[in-house]
Design an enzyme around this catalytic site. Structure first.
Site, PDB file in Angstrom:
ATOM      1  N   TRP A  16      -6.417  -5.915  -3.776  1.00 53.89           N
ATOM      2  CA  TRP A  16      -5.298  -6.312  -2.907  1.00 53.89           C
ATOM      3  C   TRP A  16      -4.429  -7.376  -3.532  1.00 53.89           C
ATOM      4  O   TRP A  16      -3.191  -7.333  -3.402  1.00 53.89           O
ATOM      5  CB  TRP A  16      -5.809  -6.727  -1.519  1.00 53.89           C
ATOM      6  CG  TRP A  16      -6.389  -5.544  -0.806  1.00 53.89           C
ATOM      7  CD1 TRP A  16      -7.702  -5.300  -0.551  1.00 53.89           C
ATOM      8  CD2 TRP A  16      -5.672  -4.393  -0.318  1.00 53.89           C
ATOM      9  NE1 TRP A  16      -7.849  -4.083   0.069  1.00 53.89           N
ATOM     10  CE2 TRP A  16      -6.630  -3.504   0.225  1.00 53.89           C
ATOM     11  CE3 TRP A  16      -4.326  -4.023  -0.298  1.00 53.89           C
ATOM     12  CZ2 TRP A  16      -6.271  -2.274   0.792  1.00 53.89           C
ATOM     13  CZ3 TRP A  16      -3.970  -2.800   0.271  1.00 53.89           C
ATOM     14  CH2 TRP A  16      -4.933  -1.954   0.802  1.00 53.89           C
TER      15      TRP A  16
ATOM     16  N   ASP B 210      -4.036 -14.411   1.538  1.00 55.99           N
ATOM     17  CA  ASP B 210      -4.238 -13.184   2.305  1.00 55.99           C
ATOM     18  C   ASP B 210      -5.667 -13.238   2.855  1.00 55.99           C
ATOM     19  O   ASP B 210      -6.628 -13.152   2.103  1.00 55.99           O
ATOM     20  CB  ASP B 210      -4.047 -11.969   1.390  1.00 55.99           C
ATOM     21  CG  ASP B 210      -4.364 -10.644   2.092  1.00 55.99           C
ATOM     22  OD1 ASP B 210      -4.711 -10.663   3.295  1.00 55.99           O
ATOM     23  OD2 ASP B 210      -4.273  -9.587   1.427  1.00 55.99           O
TER      24      ASP B 210
ATOM     25  N   LYS C 249      -9.287  -5.851  11.221  1.00 50.56           N
ATOM     26  CA  LYS C 249     -10.675  -6.002  10.765  1.00 50.56           C
ATOM     27  C   LYS C 249     -11.416  -7.011  11.644  1.00 50.56           C
ATOM     28  O   LYS C 249     -12.417  -6.684  12.264  1.00 50.56           O
ATOM     29  CB  LYS C 249     -10.699  -6.430   9.303  1.00 50.56           C
ATOM     30  CG  LYS C 249     -10.082  -5.368   8.390  1.00 50.56           C
ATOM     31  CD  LYS C 249      -9.676  -5.935   7.068  1.00 50.56           C
ATOM     32  CE  LYS C 249      -8.661  -5.077   6.363  1.00 50.56           C
ATOM     33  NZ  LYS C 249      -9.093  -3.724   6.056  1.00 50.56           N
TER      34      LYS C 249
HETATM   35  N1  PMP Z   1      -5.075  -7.237   2.127  1.00 49.99           N
HETATM   36  C1  PMP Z   1      -6.377  -6.994   2.349  1.00 49.99           C
HETATM   37  C2  PMP Z   1      -7.384  -8.028   1.946  1.00 49.99           C
HETATM   38  C3  PMP Z   1      -6.772  -5.804   2.951  1.00 49.99           C
HETATM   39  O1  PMP Z   1      -8.072  -5.560   3.165  1.00 49.99           O
HETATM   40  C4  PMP Z   1      -5.798  -4.871   3.334  1.00 49.99           C
HETATM   41  C5  PMP Z   1      -6.128  -3.585   4.051  1.00 49.99           C
HETATM   42  N2  PMP Z   1      -7.330  -3.060   3.916  1.00 49.99           N
HETATM   43  C6  PMP Z   1      -4.452  -5.153   3.071  1.00 49.99           C
HETATM   44  C7  PMP Z   1      -4.138  -6.364   2.476  1.00 49.99           C
HETATM   45  C8  PMP Z   1      -3.374  -4.191   3.451  1.00 49.99           C
HETATM   46  O2  PMP Z   1      -3.283  -4.141   4.828  1.00 49.99           O
HETATM   47  P1  PMP Z   1      -2.388  -3.069   5.584  1.00 49.99           P
HETATM   48  O3  PMP Z   1      -2.956  -1.716   5.275  1.00 49.99           O
HETATM   49  O4  PMP Z   1      -2.537  -3.428   7.025  1.00 49.99           O
HETATM   50  O5  PMP Z   1      -0.998  -3.218   5.094  1.00 49.99           O
END
Ligand code: PMP
Length: 401
Positions: free
Chosen positions: A139, A208, A232
């Site tokens: 991410w 994040d 989550k």
């Molecule tokens: N950052 C992290 C740490 C994630 O786990 C996720 C989604 N699994 C995201 C960003 C992206 O999130 P979204 O799909 O809601 O845009």
């Protein structure tokens, strides 16, 4: 009658049992699971929500607080919705002890939209339009790709061969002129979590926290911005939380879409356009549930206990199970492991997934990009549910090693 996890909404253990029996809590599909029995949900996100929260949402779905309509049918500009939005903000402020110079936003587009919003809003704070990034997994690597579209990105440490550890503070080569330092506190795919808050001096830190928000107390004053998708730990998909220090606002690039402009969103109290109103309402219910079940200290204790249960089985398996992540960087939220050696034996891993389904467990397959097994142990997953997984792991090893 005992309240569920001390929840003050009057929902009892027998309400939940009855709801499950009637199929209300089951997914009701022909998916090979026994839907008469509780499903044990280890999904990485969207993920488990405590049943008491879902039952309360159910009880209020047709007639929210005697208004005769659902939250879904309510104007987002009404006084009633303002109460919901302000209530969620107030509970969050209490839980995280958010200082007064921070603003709370409820946004759309997921944390993914924030990968662009952060550079678009902050890069111009730096004389050379540059930002520092720490990359510890999938991410944060994605966030780098977006930021590179708008300015310079400096990765502040030696590239990590595989995502198996969090670098030490001493390894960072930070630029004092950077607009911000970005990192991902918990890498959901790789199972890598920071055990410390990076010290970035006067440069604002952007975190994040999509997959570990509200799983531990956090000193908000150490951060410029905290971001988190809700699906989550704090609710359902559709809303992304942003906690933003006031003085960072007002540097937005001209080409930034209005919807991503923090100054405009703050000025409009998240109501520049129609917000994800039901997701905000549900987040409010989850926040209350966290508050009523002992707050962040209690969540933190539970997360450590649950993850340690699983890591102990891995550590004591004589290599039958292996976790690529080094001690000290192992996630309390997403435990990743392989079966039969560090590269994993796909046949055995598939057999494990099949056996887990037979035991009514879902969501244990590792992310498609890395394979293996991943157990996501977010706030709503109970110690008892984790123990079922641990029992399966020990039993599986006995039969297959
Ligand atoms: N950052 C992290 C740490 C994630 O786990 C996720 C989604 N699994 C995201 C960003 C992206 O999130 P979204 O799909 O809601 O845009």
């Amino acid at each position: 009658m005992a309240l569920i996890n001390g929840h003050a909404n009057g929902i009892t253990a027998s309400d939940i049992k009855l709801a499950r029996k009637n199929g209300v809590m089951s997914n009701g599909t022909h998916n090979g699971l026994d839907n008469k029995k509780p499903i044990i949900n280890f999904n990485p996100g969207p993920a488990k929500i405590d049943p008491s929260v879902l039952l309360r949402a159910q009880a209020e779905i047709l007639n929210f607080q005697q208004l005769g309509i659902s939250v879904m049918e309510m104007s987002h500009r009404s006084a009633d919705f303002a109460k919901i939005l302000n209530g969620a903000k107030a509970t969050l402020t209490q839980l995280l002890n958010i200082p007064e110079n921070y603003k709370i936003l409820f946004l759309q587009g997921g944390a993914t939209a924030q990968f662009s919003a952060v550079p678009l809003n902050l890069l111009q704070r730096s004389p050379n339009c540059s930002a520092d990034y720490i990359v510890t997994g999938t991410w944060s690597a994605k966030a780098v790709k977006e930021a590179q579209k708008y300015g310079k990105v400096h990765i502040v440490h030696q590239p990590l061969e595989k995502y198996s550890r969090v670098p030490e503070q001493e390894e960072f080569d930070l630029d004092p002129d950077a607009a911000y330092v970005y990192y991902c506190d918990n890498e959901t795919v790789n199972g890598v979590e920071f055990s410390y808050v990076p010290d970035t001096g006067n440069v604002p830190l952007v975190a994040d926290m999509s997959s570990n928000i509200l799983s531990k107390p956090v000193d908000v004053s150490k951060f410029g911005i905290i971001l988190a998708g809700a699906q989550k730990n704090i609710g359902c998909a559709g809303v992304t939380l942003a906690i933003i220090r006031e003085d960072l606002v007002g540097y937005c690039m001209k080409q930034c879409p209005t919807i991503l402009d923090y100054k405009i969103q703050i000025g409009m109290d998240s109501l520049y356009n129609t917000p994800p109103s039901y997701s905000i309402y549900l987040m409010g219910l989850v926040l209350e549930w966290i508050q009523n079940t002992g707050g962040l200290l209690s969540m933190a204790k539970k997360c450590v206990l649950k993850s340690q249960l699983v890591y102990s089985v891995i550590n004591e398996s004589n290599g039958f199970y292996s976790c690529a992540v080094e001690d000290g960087s192992r996630s309390r939220m997403n435990v990743t492991f392989r079966i039969d050696g560090p590269a994993g034996d796909s046949e055995l891993e598939n057999a494990f997934i099949e056996e887990s389904k037979a035991a009514n467990m879902i969501g244990l397959k590792g992310h498609r990009s890395v394979g293996g097994i991943r157990a996501s142990l977010y706030n709503a997953v109970t110690l008892e549910e984790t123990q079922f997984l641990v029992n399966l792991m020990m039993d599986f090893q006995r039969r297959h090693s």
